[in-house]
Design a protein around this motif. Structure first.
Motif, mmCIF file in Angstrom:
data_model
loop_
_atom_site.group_PDB
_atom_site.id
_atom_site.type_symbol
_atom_site.label_atom_id
_atom_site.label_comp_id
_atom_site.label_asym_id
_atom_site.label_seq_id
_atom_site.Cartn_x
_atom_site.Cartn_y
_atom_site.Cartn_z
ATOM 1 N N ASP A 122 -6.511 -4.315 16.576
ATOM 2 C CA ASP A 122 -7.673 -3.823 15.815
ATOM 3 C C ASP A 122 -7.624 -4.471 14.426
ATOM 4 N N ILE A 123 -8.497 -5.444 14.208
ATOM 5 C CA ILE A 123 -8.406 -6.258 12.991
ATOM 6 C C ILE A 123 -8.706 -5.427 11.737
ATOM 7 N N ASP A 124 -9.720 -4.577 11.785
ATOM 8 C CA ASP A 124 -10.033 -3.754 10.609
ATOM 9 C C ASP A 124 -8.854 -2.859 10.245
ATOM 10 N N ALA A 125 -8.283 -2.208 11.287
ATOM 11 C CA ALA A 125 -7.143 -1.319 11.037
ATOM 12 C C ALA A 125 -5.944 -2.121 10.514
ATOM 13 N N SER A 126 -5.783 -3.359 11.003
ATOM 14 C CA SER A 126 -4.672 -4.209 10.534
ATOM 15 C C SER A 126 -4.846 -4.576 9.066
ATOM 16 N N CYS A 127 -6.079 -4.937 8.694
ATOM 17 C CA CYS A 127 -6.350 -5.288 7.293
ATOM 18 C C CYS A 127 -6.068 -4.077 6.401
ATOM 19 N N GLU A 128 -6.500 -2.916 6.873
ATOM 20 C CA GLU A 128 -6.287 -1.685 6.113
ATOM 21 C C GLU A 128 -4.790 -1.402 5.935
ATOM 22 N N GLU A 129 -4.022 -1.536 7.017
ATOM 23 C CA GLU A 129 -2.594 -1.197 6.949
ATOM 24 C C GLU A 129 -1.817 -2.208 6.106
ATOM 25 N N VAL A 130 -2.153 -3.491 6.204
ATOM 26 C CA VAL A 130 -1.403 -4.465 5.388
ATOM 27 C C VAL A 130 -1.730 -4.257 3.911
ATOM 28 N N THR A 131 -2.951 -3.868 3.618
ATOM 29 C CA THR A 131 -3.326 -3.582 2.224
ATOM 30 C C THR A 131 -2.544 -2.383 1.707
ATOM 31 N N ARG A 132 -2.477 -1.317 2.525
ATOM 32 C CA ARG A 132 -1.720 -0.119 2.159
ATOM 33 C C ARG A 132 -0.244 -0.460 1.959
ATOM 34 N N ALA A 133 0.303 -1.243 2.912
ATOM 35 C CA ALA A 133 1.732 -1.549 2.880
ATOM 36 C C ALA A 133 2.094 -2.379 1.643
ATOM 37 N N VAL A 134 1.266 -3.372 1.333
ATOM 38 C CA VAL A 134 1.553 -4.220 0.174
ATOM 39 C C VAL A 134 1.501 -3.389 -1.113
ATOM 40 N N LYS A 135 0.546 -2.459 -1.162
ATOM 41 C CA LYS A 135 0.474 -1.551 -2.320
ATOM 42 C C LYS A 135 1.744 -0.721 -2.446
ATOM 43 N N ASN A 136 2.309 -0.343 -1.291
ATOM 44 C CA ASN A 136 3.509 0.507 -1.301
ATOM 45 C C ASN A 136 4.808 -0.261 -1.521
ATOM 46 N N GLY A 137 4.744 -1.604 -1.505
ATOM 47 C CA GLY A 137 5.959 -2.365 -1.789
ATOM 48 C C GLY A 137 6.378 -3.385 -0.745
ATOM 49 N N HIS A 138 5.682 -3.433 0.390
ATOM 50 C CA HIS A 138 5.995 -4.482 1.363
ATOM 51 C C HIS A 138 5.580 -5.845 0.796
ATOM 52 N N LEU A 139 6.364 -6.884 1.128
ATOM 53 C CA LEU A 139 6.023 -8.225 0.630
ATOM 54 C C LEU A 139 5.035 -8.936 1.538
ATOM 55 N N GLY A 140 4.806 -8.372 2.695
ATOM 56 C CA GLY A 140 3.896 -9.029 3.628
ATOM 57 C C GLY A 140 3.986 -8.354 4.973
ATOM 58 N N VAL A 141 3.762 -9.150 6.011
ATOM 59 C CA VAL A 141 3.627 -8.577 7.346
ATOM 60 C C VAL A 141 4.314 -9.474 8.371
ATOM 61 N N GLN A 142 4.906 -8.845 9.352
ATOM 62 C CA GLN A 142 5.376 -9.573 10.530
ATOM 63 C C GLN A 142 4.385 -9.304 11.650
ATOM 64 N N ILE A 143 3.920 -10.356 12.305
ATOM 65 C CA ILE A 143 3.027 -10.158 13.448
ATOM 66 C C ILE A 143 3.623 -10.807 14.693
#
Ligand code: CO
Length: 330
Positions: A122-143
């Motif tokens: 789900d691309i919209d949900a993925s964009c939302e979660e990576v945005t949330r995660a980066v705000k919380n301190g993640h440096l990026g995403v593993q896919i």
């Protein structure tokens, strides 16, 4: 020398019973077998034995000290991706495991960094979660390197990669859900044959489709396991591009000209292979990645690079740490 290991995995010590939570079978779970040891279960099947370093940051830091690793980037184990599940369940899992990753990093935030996971179906949900995660301190995403039949050149996945560039999220592409498993029931052949092929397929899907012409140069994307079969077979790809118009149909420039658009890690386990990888990819594009703490990871983390007789000190420093600093923007 500064050492940054960009490819390590974690598992939380425990997590909610996902089969009960979602009412569907065969979710991964941890079965603790003895102190410091556990078995990852998928349904009632044993998937992989793991030990305390997966969930205990104190053990992790101790082992990092032993290997002189300054910074580790932790990310989920692909068995937790849930891309084949309903998207809202995968989104729920992503939040759960992303928050768990930050809890581990909180033990020593200078030395433990995290990449999040997203519900990539789900691309919209993925964009939302990576945005949330980066705000919380993640440096990026593993896919994972594909979603069902969709390769990385899928329109939705390209939209997601564009989004990652726009929010400054580094992307690590990890092979998973390996092809032709029914022909490889033994000897871990899917790990040995399909995983490198999956990664090569992902890199080539971006190159041959012309996707790198559309993706912003600011996208920081890395492929695990030295890019799989890519480097060794790049000559074959260039040759095909030169001689067949159906190969170059969507790819305006020779495939090897795109190696400055992505990174690979150093997990190739052979010094000749590593030398070739650096030659093909360039000095700035290979980064220490160990696959710690799994049994098929590099056991003496960074040794292949440090002991390399063809690399000078400045090249070793790039591969061990400087390139990762650029990739992660830390
Ligand atoms: Co891995």
């Amino acid at each position: 020398m500064k050492k940054i290991d960009i490819h390590t995995h974690f598992l939380p010590e425990k997590w909610p019973d996902l089969a009960a939570r979602f009412g569907t079978p065969d979710w991964p779970a941890m079965r603790h077998t003895e102190p410091g040891k556990a078995m990852i279960m998928v349904g009632d099947q044993e998937f992989r034995p793991v030990y305390e370093a997966c969930w205990n940051p104190a053990v992790r830091i101790e082992e990092m000290d032993r290997h002189n690793v300054d910074v580790q980037v932790i990310c989920a184990t692909p068995v937790l991706f849930a891309y084949e599940r309903p998207a809202e369940q995968a989104a729920d899992c992503a939040k759960l495991f992303n928050d768990a990753a930050l809890e581990i990093c909180a033990y020593n935030p200078q030395r433990l960094k995290a990449l999040c996971q997203v519900p990539l179906q789900d691309i919209d949900a993925s964009c939302e979660e990576v945005t949330r995660a980066v705000k919380n301190g993640h440096l990026g995403v593993q896919i994972g390197n594909h979603v069902g039949h969709k390769n990385l050149d899928d329109e939705g996945l390209l939209t997601f990669l564009q989004h990652c560039a726009s929010v400054g999220a580094a992307v690590l592409v990890h092979p998973w859900d390996m092809m032709a498993r029914d022909r490889m029931p033994k000897y871990m052949l899917p790990w040995l044959v399909s995983m490198p092929a999956e990664t090569q397929l992902s890199i080539l899907s971006l190159i041959m489709s012309g996707s790198f012409e559309r993706l912003p140069k600011s996208l920081r994307i890395c492929f695990a396991h030295g890019g799989g079969s890519f480097a060794f077979l790049l000559g074959r790809v260039d040759n095909a591009w030169k001689h067949r118009d159906i190969v170059r149909e969507d790819c305006p420039n020779i495939p090897s000209s795109y190696v400055d658009r992505f990174y690979v890690d150093s997990a190739v386990f052979n010094s000749d292979a590593l030398a070739m990888l650096v030659k093909v990819m360039g000095d700035d594009r290979v980064m220490l990645g160990s696959d710690y703490p799994f049994p098929l990871g590099e056991q003496e983390i960074g040794q292949l690079i440090q002991d390399h007789t063809l690399f000078d000190v400045s090249l070793k420093q790039k591969i061990l740490g400087d390139n990762a600093q650029n990739f992660l923007q830390i």
